[in-house]
Design a protein around this motif. Structure first.
Motif, PDB file in Angstrom:
ATOM      1  N   UNK A  44     -15.318  -0.079   1.122  1.00  0.00           N
ATOM      2  CA  UNK A  44     -15.352   0.111  -0.320  1.00  0.00           C
ATOM      3  C   UNK A  44     -13.974   0.107  -0.959  1.00  0.00           C
ATOM      4  N   UNK A  45     -13.983   0.279  -2.276  1.00  0.00           N
ATOM      5  CA  UNK A  45     -12.754   0.231  -3.054  1.00  0.00           C
ATOM      6  C   UNK A  45     -11.767   1.319  -2.648  1.00  0.00           C
ATOM      7  N   UNK A  46     -12.272   2.468  -2.218  1.00  0.00           N
ATOM      8  CA  UNK A  46     -11.362   3.545  -1.816  1.00  0.00           C
ATOM      9  C   UNK A  46     -10.520   3.130  -0.602  1.00  0.00           C
ATOM     10  N   UNK A  47     -11.095   2.374   0.321  1.00  0.00           N
ATOM     11  CA  UNK A  47     -10.341   1.868   1.465  1.00  0.00           C
ATOM     12  C   UNK A  47      -9.269   0.883   1.035  1.00  0.00           C
ATOM     13  N   UNK A  48      -9.619   0.021   0.082  1.00  0.00           N
ATOM     14  CA  UNK A  48      -8.663  -0.952  -0.450  1.00  0.00           C
ATOM     15  C   UNK A  48      -7.510  -0.222  -1.137  1.00  0.00           C
ATOM     16  N   UNK A  49      -7.851   0.736  -1.994  1.00  0.00           N
ATOM     17  CA  UNK A  49      -6.828   1.493  -2.715  1.00  0.00           C
ATOM     18  C   UNK A  49      -5.908   2.237  -1.756  1.00  0.00           C
ATOM     19  N   UNK A  50      -6.471   2.750  -0.695  1.00  0.00           N
ATOM     20  CA  UNK A  50      -5.679   3.452   0.315  1.00  0.00           C
ATOM     21  C   UNK A  50      -4.657   2.509   0.943  1.00  0.00           C
ATOM     22  N   UNK A  51      -5.069   1.297   1.279  1.00  0.00           N
ATOM     23  CA  UNK A  51      -4.159   0.322   1.889  1.00  0.00           C
ATOM     24  C   UNK A  51      -3.078  -0.117   0.901  1.00  0.00           C
ATOM     25  N   UNK A  52      -3.465  -0.320  -0.358  1.00  0.00           N
ATOM     26  CA  UNK A  52      -2.489  -0.731  -1.381  1.00  0.00           C
ATOM     27  C   UNK A  52      -1.412   0.332  -1.523  1.00  0.00           C
ATOM     28  N   UNK A  53      -1.828   1.581  -1.575  1.00  0.00           N
ATOM     29  CA  UNK A  53      -0.880   2.685  -1.716  1.00  0.00           C
ATOM     30  C   UNK A  53      -0.032   2.853  -0.463  1.00  0.00           C
ATOM     31  N   UNK A  54      -0.672   2.859   0.686  1.00  0.00           N
ATOM     32  CA  UNK A  54       0.009   3.097   1.960  1.00  0.00           C
ATOM     33  C   UNK A  54       1.115   2.075   2.230  1.00  0.00           C
ATOM     34  N   UNK A  55       0.869   0.817   1.910  1.00  0.00           N
ATOM     35  CA  UNK A  55       1.828  -0.237   2.211  1.00  0.00           C
ATOM     36  C   UNK A  55       2.665  -0.654   1.006  1.00  0.00           C
ATOM     37  N   UNK A  56       2.459  -0.013  -0.138  1.00  0.00           N
ATOM     38  CA  UNK A  56       3.224  -0.382  -1.329  1.00  0.00           C
ATOM     39  C   UNK A  56       2.950  -1.808  -1.769  1.00  0.00           C
ATOM     40  N   UNK A  57       1.691  -2.212  -1.649  1.00  0.00           N
ATOM     41  CA  UNK A  57       1.334  -3.597  -1.956  1.00  0.00           C
ATOM     42  C   UNK A  57       1.459  -3.909  -3.442  1.00  0.00           C
ATOM     43  N   UNK A  58       1.514  -2.873  -4.258  1.00  0.00           N
ATOM     44  CA  UNK A  58       1.731  -3.094  -5.688  1.00  0.00           C
ATOM     45  C   UNK A  58       3.130  -3.665  -5.918  1.00  0.00           C
ATOM     46  N   UNK A  59       4.119  -3.138  -5.251  1.00  0.00           N
ATOM     47  CA  UNK A  59       5.490  -3.610  -5.407  1.00  0.00           C
ATOM     48  C   UNK A  59       5.753  -4.898  -4.629  1.00  0.00           C
TER      49      UNK A  59
END
Length: 64
Positions: free
Chosen positions: A37-52
């Motif tokens: 789900x989306x919570x898993x995706x959000x966790x990975x984005x945050x954990x790896x700094x995929x936003x930056x």
């Protein structure tokens, strides 16, 4: 795909850091979304700094 396996694969792509790697990360996140789900995706984005690194935002729908 387990979250641990997704972490391993995403870490490899982040280390390489190119445009093709961004696409690979999106495919991996799509798989995470299907199973966790989306919570898993959000966790990975945050954990790896995929936003930056790749411009992927928390809450962003990931589709391939």
């Amino acid at each position: 795909m387990t979250l641990e396996r997704a972490r391993e694969l995403i870490a490899i792509q982040v280390d390489m850091g190119g445009g093709y790697n961004r696409n690979s990360v999106r495919v991996l996140l799509s798989e995470v979304n299907r199973e966790h789900g989306q919570s898993g995706v959000d966790q990975m984005i945050t954990e790896f700094g995929l936003d930056e690194k790749f411009g992927l935002q928390v809450g962003q729908s990931i589709q391939t």
